[in-house]
Design a protein around this motif. Structure first.
Motif, PDB file in Angstrom:
ATOM      1  N   MET A  61       0.812  -1.212   0.000  1.00 38.24           N
ATOM      2  CA  MET A  61       0.000   0.000   0.000  1.00 38.24           C
ATOM      3  C   MET A  61       0.847   1.266   0.000  1.00 38.24           C
ATOM      4  SD  MET A  61      -3.043  -1.142   2.594  1.00 38.24           S
ATOM      5  CE  MET A  61      -3.980   0.329   2.230  1.00 38.24           C
ATOM      6  N   ASN A  62       2.148   1.109   0.099  1.00 40.12           N
ATOM      7  CA  ASN A  62       3.062   2.251   0.089  1.00 40.12           C
ATOM      8  C   ASN A  62       4.330   1.842  -0.650  1.00 40.12           C
ATOM      9  OD1 ASN A  62       4.830   4.361   0.543  1.00 40.12           O
ATOM     10  ND2 ASN A  62       4.840   4.162   2.779  1.00 40.12           N
ATOM     11  N   PRO A  63       4.381   2.085  -1.966  1.00 40.68           N
ATOM     12  CA  PRO A  63       5.518   1.625  -2.776  1.00 40.68           C
ATOM     13  C   PRO A  63       6.766   2.490  -2.643  1.00 40.68           C
ATOM     14  CG  PRO A  63       3.949   2.804  -4.148  1.00 40.68           C
ATOM     15  CD  PRO A  63       3.335   2.735  -2.773  1.00 40.68           C
ATOM     16  N   THR A  64       6.722   3.552  -1.821  1.00 40.88           N
ATOM     17  CA  THR A  64       7.892   4.415  -1.674  1.00 40.88           C
ATOM     18  C   THR A  64       8.911   3.754  -0.748  1.00 40.88           C
ATOM     19  OG1 THR A  64       7.152   5.663   0.281  1.00 40.88           O
ATOM     20  CG2 THR A  64       6.307   6.368  -1.870  1.00 40.88           C
ATOM     21  N   LYS A  65       9.997   4.461  -0.508  1.00 36.43           N
ATOM     22  CA  LYS A  65      11.068   3.957   0.356  1.00 36.43           C
ATOM     23  C   LYS A  65      11.027   4.594   1.745  1.00 36.43           C
ATOM     24  CE  LYS A  65      12.834   1.338  -2.858  1.00 36.43           C
ATOM     25  NZ  LYS A  65      12.751  -0.146  -2.767  1.00 36.43           N
TER      26      LYS A  65
END
Length: 638
Positions: free
Chosen positions: A141-145
C-alpha cells in the motif's frame, strides 16, 4: 546582572546612533526600511533555548522540527512528539519561562528535566514532502522507500548526533494521530528510543477508531477531512446552513452527498475511504494492531486510553491484547483512565457530572507516566514498580492495579438476558419479542438537539450524557433490572448478543449498558435518577456474517448480531439498577443506514431510506443478552 547591563549599554549606543542620523536630516526624512535586516529578540534572561531546524530524511525531504532545551542543560533525555497538527502549537506562547510556553501536558516534564522535540510530519505545516493520511507502512500500500517508521528513525538519528545537551536517549509520546506516529515508530525503532507511550492511538480506523465503528461511518470526521487534507496547514471545516448539525446532516441526506456538495471529490483520502466501505484489504492492510504484532519491539511501552474516549477507544487496548496473545507482554503496559479523548494531557478532576478524587490526569503524569519514562531515560527507579495494568474504577473512584487483564474472550462471561415487560435479569427469559419502528427521517440523536460538532465540551463528554433524554422515545427500547441488593462487579470487555428480525434488508444496532442511579443522591442531587452509559457501541447489520463481505439481511428472519463492547472496570452498586438500551440510529454522529440494502451506503439515494420494524427476540426464539465479565470479587492487586 553584568550581562544585562552590557545589553542596556549596547542598546543605548544604538539608540544614540539612530538619533544622530535623525538629527542630521532634520527629523523629517526616513531612509531605508522600518524593518531591520535581522530582528534579534533579547533572550538572555530566558531559562531555555529554542531552536528551529529542518531535519533531513533519507530521501532528501526535510522535516520542520522545534527543539526546546532548558538553559544549562547537560545530559538530559529528549521527549519527541511527531504531529500533523503544527509543531508550533506546542510552544506558541512567548515567555522567558519554559514552563509557561509548553502546553499543559508537558509542565510536569519541565519540572523533571527534559529536552522537548516537536516535529511536523511529512507534508504538513513546515515540513516538506507529500502528506498521506496515516501513511501505510512501506509495502503493497506504500511503494515508496519511506514511511513514518523511517522518518522517526531518521529524526532520532539526527537528534542524538546534533543535540549536544542530551544523553542520547529518546522517549516518544503523543495522543490520537500523534499516538499513531508513536506506534509507527515502534515498528522499527531507532536504538536510542528507550521508552514510548502511544496515547489513544489511531490503530484501526474501520473497526473502532476514528472513521468507522463496525462499519458505521462517523460523520463528525467529514470536517476533519477538509481541515486535514485540503491544505498543508489547517483547512476549513464544511459550511453550515443552520446552527443545528442534526438538521444540517439530515438535510444533506447521505454522507456521500454531503461530501459531493462540499467538493470532496478533490480530496484523495475521501475518495479512497468512500470506495472502501467494507473491511477489505484496504483496511486490513493498515490495521496497526496486526502489524505491531508482526513487528514487535522490545521498547518498554505504555498503551494509554480513556474509558470514555469519544474518538479512539479501540486502538490501545486491542494492540495491547494482541501483543499479550503473542506472549509479548513483558515490556507492554496498559492504562485506562476516567477520561475523554486526550484528557490525559490536560486537567481531569471530572468528566461531565462525574467527579474524581483530585486531578487524575496530572497525578497520573506525575506519579506514573514520568517515573516510567525516567526508568529508561534517566536510570531512575520509580518509588513503586509500574503495574502491568492500571485501570480506573469510576464507580468506586480509585485506580486499580492488575497483574493481568482478560482479553477478548467470551469465556467466563455471564449473560444478562433481556426479558419481557422491559425486564433484565441473569436468568433465562420466557419467549417473546419487543418491537420498535426505526424511521431514518427521525433518527435518534446522540446528544440533545440542537447540537454542533464544534462545541467541544459537549462533544468531549457525550459518552457520559444522561440517557433519559431518549429513554421515552418509541424507537428506543430500555430493559432494566430490579433495584440491586448486591454489587455487580465487572472487569473486562462485555459483548452484545442480540437476536432480532427486521422488515428491512439492512439496519444498525446500538447497544448501551447503563448504570441507573437511585432516584435521589444526597451527595450530588443532580445525579438522582441519572442514566450513565458505561459501555456502548454500534454495529452495522450487513456485516453480521463477514466484515469484508457484507450481505443483505433477510427480511422477517431472526438473525444474531454479536459484537464486543468497550472495556469496563466498574461496580454497579446496591440501590442502583443495570439498564440496557437498544436502538437503530445514533445521529448525526453515525450516518443513517437506509435500512434497504444498497451496495455503498455512502451514496444511498433518498428513495433508499425506508422505515423498518425491528423486533428484539428473547427466550426460545433468541436469547438476546449482554454478556458481562462479572467477577465475584476484585482481581486488583491490593
Amino acid at each position: 546582572m553584568k550581562l544585562r547591563k552590557s545589553l542596556v549599554v549596547a542598546s543605548l549606543f544604538a539608540s544614540l546612533a539612530v538619533s544622530a542620523a535623525w538629527s542630521q536630516n532634520g527629523g523629517l526624512v526616513q531612509t531605508g526600511s522600518d524593518i531591520p535586516a535581522k530582528w534579534q529578540k533579547p533572550e538572555a534572561d530566558y531559562d531555555y533555548v529554542k531552536r528551529e531546524v529542518m531535519i533531513p530524511m533519507r530521501d532528501g525531504v526535510k522535516l520542520h522540527t522545534i527543539i526546546v532545551v532548558p538553559k544549562g542543560a547537560d545530559h538530559l533525555p529528549m521527549l519527541l512528539e511527531r504531529t500533523p497538527y503544527d509543531a508550533n502549537f506546542f510552544t506558541e506562547k512567548d515567555s522567558p519561562h519554559l514552563r509557561d510556553i509548553v502546553w499543559a501536558a508537558n509542565r510536569e516534564w519541565v519540572d523533571d528535566g527534559y529536552i522537548f522535540v516537536y516535529q511536523d510530519i511529512r507534508g504538513k505545516y513546515g515540513s516538506e514532502g507529500d502528506y498521506v493520511m496515516t501513511r501505510p507502512p512501506m509495502g503493497p500500500m506504500n511503494p515508496t522507500k519511506t514511511d513514518d517508521t523511517t522518518d522517526a528513525w531518521d529524526t532520532v538519528d539526527w537528534l542524538v548526533k546534533n543535540v549536544s545537551e542530551s544523553n542520547q536517549r529518546v522517549g516518544m509520546i503523543g495522543s490520537s494521530y500523534d499516538g499513531w506516529t508513536v506506534t509507527m515508530a515502534l515498528l522499527g525503532p531507532h536504538p536510542a528510543v528507550k521508552v514510548a507511550a502511544p496515547e489513544s492511538p489511531m490503530i484501526d480506523g474501520w473497526m473502532g477508531d476514528d472513521w468507522f465503528h463496525y462499519g458505521a461511518f462517523r460523520q463528525v470526521n467529514l470536517d476533519y477531512f477538509t481541515e486535514q487534507t485540503s491544505k498543508t496547514g489547517k483547512g476549513d471545516s464544511g459550511p453550515r446552513w443552520s446552527a443545528d448539525d442534526y438538521q444540517n446532516f439530515l438535510d444533506a441526506g447521505s454522507a456521500g452527498n454531503w461530501a459531493i456538495e462540499n467538493g470532496f471529490q478533490q480530496l484523495s483520502f475521501w475518495n479512497r475511504l468512500s470506495t472502501h466501505p467494507a473491511y477489505d484489504a484496504f483496511w486490513q492492510g493498515q490495521a496497526l494492531d496486526k502489524i505491531t504484532v508482526a513487528h514487535p519491539s522490545t521498547v518498554p511501552t505504555m498503551w494509554l486510553q480513556g474509558l470514555w474516549d469519544q474518538e479512539d477507544m479501540y486502538g490501545a487496548i486491542h494492540t495491547w491484547e494482541a501483543l499479550k496473545a503473542k506472549g509479548m507482554i513483558a515490556n507492554n503496559h496498559l492504562v485506562m483512565g476516567p477520561w475523554y479523548h486526550s484528557q490525559v494531557n490536560g486537567a481531569a478532576e471530572n468528566l461531565g457530572p462525574l467527579k474524581w478524587k483530585g486531578d487524575t490526569a496530572a497525578d497520573f503524569r506525575r506519579n506514573v507516566l514520568i517515573p516510567f519514562f525516567d526508568t529508561y531515560l534517566k536510570d531512575r527507579k520509580p518509588a513503586e514498580p509500574t503495574p502491568q495494568v492500571l485501570i480506573y474504577n469510576p464507580a468506586e473512584n480509585h485506580w486499580d492495579k492488575f497483574s493481568d487483564w482478560p482479553g477478548a474472550t467470551e469465556q467466563h462471561l455471564t449473560p444478562l438476558y433481556l426479558q419481557s415487560n422491559n425486564g433484565l435479569a441473569f436468568r433465562a427469559a420466557s419467549a417473546g419479542e419487543d418491537s420498535y419502528v426505526s424511521d431514518p427521517a427521525k433518527p435518534v440523536p446522540f446528544i440533545e438537539v440542537p447540537l454542533q460538532f464544534s462545541t467541544h465540551p459537549r462533544w468531549a463528554t457525550w459518552l457520559v450524557q444522561d440517557q433519559r433524554f431518549v429513554s421515552t422515545r418509541t424507537d428506543v427500547i430500555s430493559y432494566q433490572t430490579p433495584i440491586l441488593t448486591e454489587p455487580v462487579r465487572v472487569e473486562g470487555a462485555p459483548f452484545a448478543d442480540i437476536f432480532a428480525k427486521t422488515t428491512g434488508t439492512d439496519g444498525d444496532f446500538i447497544v448501551k449498558i447503563i448504570d441507573v442511579y437511585p432516584p435521589t443522591v444526597a451527595e450530588q442531587p443532580e445525579m438522582g435518577g441519572y442514566q450513565l452509559p458505561v459501555s456502548m457501541d454500534i454495529f452495522r447489520g450487513r456485516y453480521r456474517k463477514s466484515f469484508a463481505e457484507p450481505s443483505a439481511i433477510p427480511a422477517g428472519e431472526v438473525q444474531e448480531y454479536k459484537f464486543r463492547l468497550p472495556t469496563m472496570n466498574y461496580v454497579f452498586k446496591p440501590g442502583h439498577r443495570i439498564m440496557v438500551q437498544v436502538q437503530s440510529t445514533l445521529f448525526p454522529l453515525y450516518d443513517r443506514n437506509p435500512q434497504s440494502y444498497v451496495p455503498n451506503i455512502f451514496f444511498a439515494q433518498p428513495q433508499d431510506y425506508q422505515k423498518a420494524t425491528v423486533s428484539i427476540e428473547h427466550g426460545s426464539s433468541g436469547a438476546s443478552a449482554v454478556l458481562l465479565p462479572v467477577v465475584p470479587a476484585s482481581t486488583a492487586i491490593q
